[in-house]
Each structure stands twice: as C-alpha cells, then as structure tokens.
Design an enzyme around this catalytic site. Structure first.
Site, PDB file in Angstrom:
ATOM      1  N   LYS A 121       0.872  -1.175   0.000  1.00  0.00           N
ATOM      2  CA  LYS A 121       0.000   0.000   0.000  1.00  0.00           C
ATOM      3  C   LYS A 121       0.906   1.220   0.000  1.00  0.00           C
ATOM      4  CE  LYS A 121      -4.508   1.022   0.670  1.00  0.00           C
ATOM      5  NZ  LYS A 121      -5.722   0.334   0.222  1.00  0.00           N
ATOM      6  N   GLY A 130     -24.879   3.602   3.264  1.00  0.00           N
ATOM      7  CA  GLY A 130     -24.018   4.109   2.194  1.00  0.00           C
ATOM      8  C   GLY A 130     -24.436   3.528   0.860  1.00  0.00           C
ATOM      9  N   ILE A 131     -24.951   4.381  -0.025  1.00  0.00           N
ATOM     10  CA  ILE A 131     -25.384   3.881  -1.332  1.00  0.00           C
ATOM     11  C   ILE A 131     -24.591   4.607  -2.427  1.00  0.00           C
ATOM     12  CG2 ILE A 131     -27.642   2.851  -0.839  1.00  0.00           C
ATOM     13  CD1 ILE A 131     -27.365   6.460  -1.832  1.00  0.00           C
ATOM     14  N   HIS A 189     -20.821   4.249  -4.763  1.00  0.00           N
ATOM     15  CA  HIS A 189     -20.465   3.406  -5.920  1.00  0.00           C
ATOM     16  C   HIS A 189     -20.884   1.957  -5.723  1.00  0.00           C
ATOM     17  CE1 HIS A 189     -17.855   6.845  -6.922  1.00  0.00           C
ATOM     18  NE2 HIS A 189     -18.168   6.474  -8.143  1.00  0.00           N
ATOM     19  N   GLY A 198     -22.553   0.573  -2.842  1.00  0.00           N
ATOM     20  CA  GLY A 198     -23.865   0.435  -2.197  1.00  0.00           C
ATOM     21  C   GLY A 198     -25.026   0.628  -3.162  1.00  0.00           C
TER      22      GLY A 198
HETATM   23  P1  NAD Z   1     -18.320   5.862  -2.166  1.00  0.00           P
HETATM   24  O1  NAD Z   1     -17.580   7.012  -1.606  1.00  0.00           O
HETATM   25  O2  NAD Z   1     -18.747   5.870  -3.596  1.00  0.00           O
HETATM   26  O3  NAD Z   1     -19.633   5.569  -1.296  1.00  0.00           O
HETATM   27  C1  NAD Z   1     -19.689   5.733   0.063  1.00  0.00           C
HETATM   28  C2  NAD Z   1     -21.046   6.344   0.393  1.00  0.00           C
HETATM   29  O4  NAD Z   1     -21.160   6.432   1.806  1.00  0.00           O
HETATM   30  C3  NAD Z   1     -21.206   7.757  -0.168  1.00  0.00           C
HETATM   31  O5  NAD Z   1     -22.410   7.846  -0.904  1.00  0.00           O
HETATM   32  C4  NAD Z   1     -21.222   8.635   1.079  1.00  0.00           C
HETATM   33  O6  NAD Z   1     -22.059   9.757   0.948  1.00  0.00           O
HETATM   34  C5  NAD Z   1     -21.754   7.663   2.112  1.00  0.00           C
HETATM   35  N1  NAD Z   1     -21.439   8.031   3.506  1.00  0.00           N
HETATM   36  C6  NAD Z   1     -20.342   8.657   3.989  1.00  0.00           C
HETATM   37  N2  NAD Z   1     -20.452   8.823   5.318  1.00  0.00           N
HETATM   38  C7  NAD Z   1     -21.638   8.273   5.675  1.00  0.00           C
HETATM   39  C8  NAD Z   1     -22.314   8.115   6.906  1.00  0.00           C
HETATM   40  N3  NAD Z   1     -21.810   8.580   8.055  1.00  0.00           N
HETATM   41  N4  NAD Z   1     -23.519   7.493   6.913  1.00  0.00           N
HETATM   42  C9  NAD Z   1     -24.050   7.035   5.762  1.00  0.00           C
HETATM   43  N5  NAD Z   1     -23.458   7.161   4.570  1.00  0.00           N
HETATM   44  C10 NAD Z   1     -22.272   7.769   4.529  1.00  0.00           C
HETATM   45  O7  NAD Z   1     -17.404   4.575  -1.863  1.00  0.00           O
HETATM   46  P2  NAD Z   1     -17.543   3.124  -2.495  1.00  0.00           P
HETATM   47  O8  NAD Z   1     -16.536   2.984  -3.582  1.00  0.00           O
HETATM   48  O9  NAD Z   1     -18.964   2.792  -2.741  1.00  0.00           O
HETATM   49  O10 NAD Z   1     -17.002   2.232  -1.279  1.00  0.00           O
HETATM   50  C11 NAD Z   1     -17.804   1.995  -0.141  1.00  0.00           C
HETATM   51  C12 NAD Z   1     -16.999   1.201   0.888  1.00  0.00           C
HETATM   52  O11 NAD Z   1     -16.572  -0.030   0.304  1.00  0.00           O
HETATM   53  C13 NAD Z   1     -15.728   1.906   1.353  1.00  0.00           C
HETATM   54  O12 NAD Z   1     -15.494   1.552   2.694  1.00  0.00           O
HETATM   55  C14 NAD Z   1     -14.645   1.288   0.479  1.00  0.00           C
HETATM   56  O13 NAD Z   1     -13.380   1.328   1.103  1.00  0.00           O
HETATM   57  C15 NAD Z   1     -15.157  -0.133   0.361  1.00  0.00           C
HETATM   58  N6  NAD Z   1     -14.686  -0.836  -0.843  1.00  0.00           N
HETATM   59  C16 NAD Z   1     -14.971  -0.342  -2.076  1.00  0.00           C
HETATM   60  C17 NAD Z   1     -14.549  -1.041  -3.211  1.00  0.00           C
HETATM   61  C18 NAD Z   1     -14.879  -0.540  -4.588  1.00  0.00           C
HETATM   62  O14 NAD Z   1     -14.754  -1.322  -5.548  1.00  0.00           O
HETATM   63  N7  NAD Z   1     -15.301   0.701  -4.755  1.00  0.00           N
HETATM   64  C19 NAD Z   1     -13.838  -2.247  -3.067  1.00  0.00           C
HETATM   65  C20 NAD Z   1     -13.581  -2.730  -1.786  1.00  0.00           C
HETATM   66  C21 NAD Z   1     -13.998  -2.018  -0.678  1.00  0.00           C
END
Ligand code: NAD
Length: 362
Positions: free
Chosen positions: A80, A180-181, A183, A185
């Site tokens: 990382k 969290g909805i 990317h 969600g």
């Molecule tokens: P994202 O930033 O697109 O979505 C996160 C969502 O959570 C946002 O819509 C944001 O407004 C919301 N949020 C932030 N704080 C909040 C709170 N206190 N209460 C409710 N909602 C809240 O991120 P993502 O890419 O969808 O990733 C979501 C999670 O999954 C992260 O923890 C990320 O590390 C993990 N993850 C993502 C991927 C991926 O492919 N994108 C892969 C592995 C792990």
C-alpha cells in the site's frame, strides 16, 4: 518504540519513504509481502497530522492487502502507499508524476492503484512515469471502475448467508439495512431489491439517497438511525469501524455482509459477534471483487491479452467458495469468521513463501 517493535510493522519486507522537493511529494510505500507475487494495493492521499500517523496507516493497510489478495487467490502480494497531503487542495499532475517516479524506483515489487483521495486521473499521471500502476480506464487491458464487481461479490455473499441462515435461495421476506449507497452500495441495493429483499437505507448524500431509494422502493432513515433498524442483515457500505462498542448493542441483525473495509473496530468485536450468534461475513472476503477486477488488468498485461470478464468471473466464483469454507470452518471449529479467514490467508501466504524458499534452495 522503534519501527521494528511496532505491532503494525508485522514483518514487512520493505518500507520506503519518498520526498520530492519540487512538487512537495511526501509519500510512503509499504511492501508487506511479495511471497505470492508483486505487492499490489492502492494509494491513499490523506492529510495525516504526522508522518508517524501516515506510517502507522500504510503499514496496517499494506498487511491487510496481503490477506485480501491471498484470500482472493490472486498471484499478488500485499502493499500500500500513502501520500501526505490534502487531496482537495494539494493535488497537481506534477505531484502524481513525481509519485510515479518514486514507485518506478521500486522496480516492480509494488504496483499502486486508486484509493481514498486518489482518482483514475491521478493514476494516469503516475503512469506517465511508471508502468507499475494499475486500475486504469481505457485501453484493451484497462479494468475501469471496480465497484460493479465489488457489488456483485457482496450480493453473492449475501445470498450465501441467506442460504445458510434462512435456507432460502433468494432474499424474499428479508430486510437489509444498507449504510451508504455510493459506488458499491448503489449497485448492491439494486441487486438486493431484485432478489426480493426489503430495503432500509441511509446516506449523508440526501439527493443520491432519494434517487436510489425511489427506484428500490426503500425506506429512508437518518444516518445514525441505521444501527437501530430492525433488519435481518446489516450491510455497511460507507465507513470503516462501524462495528464498535457503541453500535454493537444497537444492531439486531443476524448477519453482517457489506462492502466497507475494516468493519470491525477491533478483532475483539468479531469475537463478541460470534459469541452472540451473529454471522459476520469477513469484509475482506466479501469485498474482494474489486481487487479481482484490478488483478485482471495485471493478468492481461502479463499475457499481452485484453481485460477478460471470464477471468474475473472465475476468480469471483472461487472467492465465493472460500467464503463458504470460512463459514463452514467457523461453524465446525467454533471460531469467529474473521479468525478463520485470517488463518486461510496466512496459510496461503506461508505456502507461497515456502515454495519460493524451496526454489531458491534447489
Ligand atoms: P463511495 O464514496 O462511492 O460511497 C460511500 C457512500 O457512503 C457515499 O455515498 C457517502 O455519501 C456515504 N457516507 C459517507 N459517510 C456516511 C455516513 N456517516 N452514513 C451514511 N453514509 C455515509 O465509496 P464506495 O466505492 O462505494 O465504497 C464503499 C466502501 O466499500 C468503502 O469503505 C470502500 O473502502 C469499500 N470498498 C470499495 C470497493 C470498490 O470497488 N469501490 C472495493 C472494496 C472495498
């Protein structure tokens, strides 16, 4: 305490600090293990208060990538990197080009990708100076946005859990509380709804929340109220550490299956969940679809081929078999799921290290 005594150091193979006077780049790349292949893991840009804080974070995340990559059965080790700075105000193309040169100097033992605060465009800047970056969009190898594959893995994990706990092949009659909805969600909510689940959801982005809730006939709750929802499954897809002493007694779900990284505030929380009979599907198993998608780009590059959805599907199917193994062993060995997942990852890393040592000795 010295670096080598810190619990986070955890036998890292290498920790590399970089400074570039012209661009102000301050970065650390940590290579935890290359036993299974070159270390791969994202680059986080964060306004760390101190370099020590940045070091602590990169070490913890890098070790986590060794486990995530091993459990997804990828021929990749764990690493990382972090860039110290404010991603909203301190990003320049030159900074990421300097970062690219820094990564290039490691000669391919570590590949960087996007993470919090670092976009596809930033990685494209680094790519001008090094081939050792992945997660690009465009081109025949480019794997693009990993979120749909991550969501598919979380969805299939939810079905696996439903089969075990409720003996059903879809989600009819089950309530899922989605936190969290964004990317992942967002895609996940659509799939859960289609499979018959009733959804209760929250997000701090209210416009997005209303849109996703409307198309999924979902109930909306305030961000903090998600922990009190009477749900069968809690799906954390926003922040880390939401399973903590404060939320533990509020959650009534029988299962936890979500995309967020580092859901357990401490390993002890995982043990408490286990003792209470709550099925926690380990985060880094459930959300491994994203890194599988990134790995497909490396596989394409190494073979001279193109991004291959069939390769991704094969790895995702294998990951779901590993999840079944984790849940089965947790049951039969009476151990928390996160401990079983760690044991599987450690055994795979050790086997690869032993194999390398044998090859060196031969
Ligand atoms: P994202 O930033 O697109 O979505 C996160 C969502 O959570 C946002 O819509 C944001 O407004 C919301 N949020 C932030 N704080 C909040 C709170 N206190 N209460 C409710 N909602 C809240 O991120 P993502 O890419 O969808 O990733 C979501 C999670 O999954 C992260 O923890 C990320 O590390 C993990 N993850 C993502 C991927 C991926 O492919 N994108 C892969 C592995 C792990």
């Amino acid at each position: 305490m010295t670096l080598f005594d810190s619990p986070s150091f955890s036998n890292h193979e290498g920790v590399h600090a970089f400074y570039d006077e012209k661009t102000g780049l301050k970065a650390i790349a940590a290579v935890h293990s290359t036993a299974r292949g070159p270390a791969v893991g994202g680059t986080r840009m964060w306004n760390y208060a101190t370099a020590a804080e940045a070091l602590e974070d990169v070490l913890r995340l890098s070790r986590g990538m060794s486990y995530k990559n091993a459990v997804a059965d990828l021929e990749m080790g764990g690493g990382k990197s972090v860039i110290i700075g404010d991603s909203r105000t301190q990003k320049t193309p030159e900074l990421f080009q300097a970062f690219g040169r820094a990564i290039n100097s490691l000669g391919g033992i570590y590949y960087a990708a996007e993470d919090v605060g670092v976009s596809v465009e930033d990685i494209a800047e680094a790519r001008k100076e090094t081939e050792f970056v992945v997660g690009l969009s465009g081109g025949k190898e480019g794997s693009g946005d990993p979120s749909p594959v991550t969501a598919e893995g979380v969805f299939r994990s939810t079905l696996t859990v439903a089969r075990r706990l409720w003996k059903q092949d879809d989600l009819t009659g089950l309530t899922v509380a989605v936190q969290g909805i964004g990317h992942v969600g967002g895609y996940l909510a659509d799939k859960l709804h289609k499979a018959g689940a009733r959804l209760v959801m929250t997000d701090v982005n209210t416009a997005l929340l209303e849109e996703v809730a409307a198309r999924n006939n979902a109930e909306i709750v305030a961000p903090d109220a998600i922990y009190d929802v009477k749900a069968d499954i809690y799906a954390p897809c926003a922040l880390g550490a939401t399973l903590n002493p404060e939320t533990l007694d509020r959650l009534s779900a029988r299962a936890i299956v979500g995309a967020a990284n580092n859901q357990l505030a401490t390993p002890e929380i995982g043990r408490i969940l286990f003792e209470r009979g709550v099925l926690y599907a380990p985060d880094y198993v459930v959300n491994g679809g994203g890194i599988i998608n990134v790995a497909s780009e490396m596989a394409a590059r190494n073979s001279g081929g193109a991004y291959d959805p069939a390769w991704v599907e094969g790895k995702l199917a294998r990951l779901m078999e590993t999840l079944e193994e984790v849940l089965e062993r947790s049951n039969s060995e009476k151990r928390p799921t996160h401990e079983v997942a760690d044991a599987i990852a450690e055994a795979r890393i050790q086997a690869a290290a032993d194999e390398k040592a044998r090859a060196r000795a031969a």
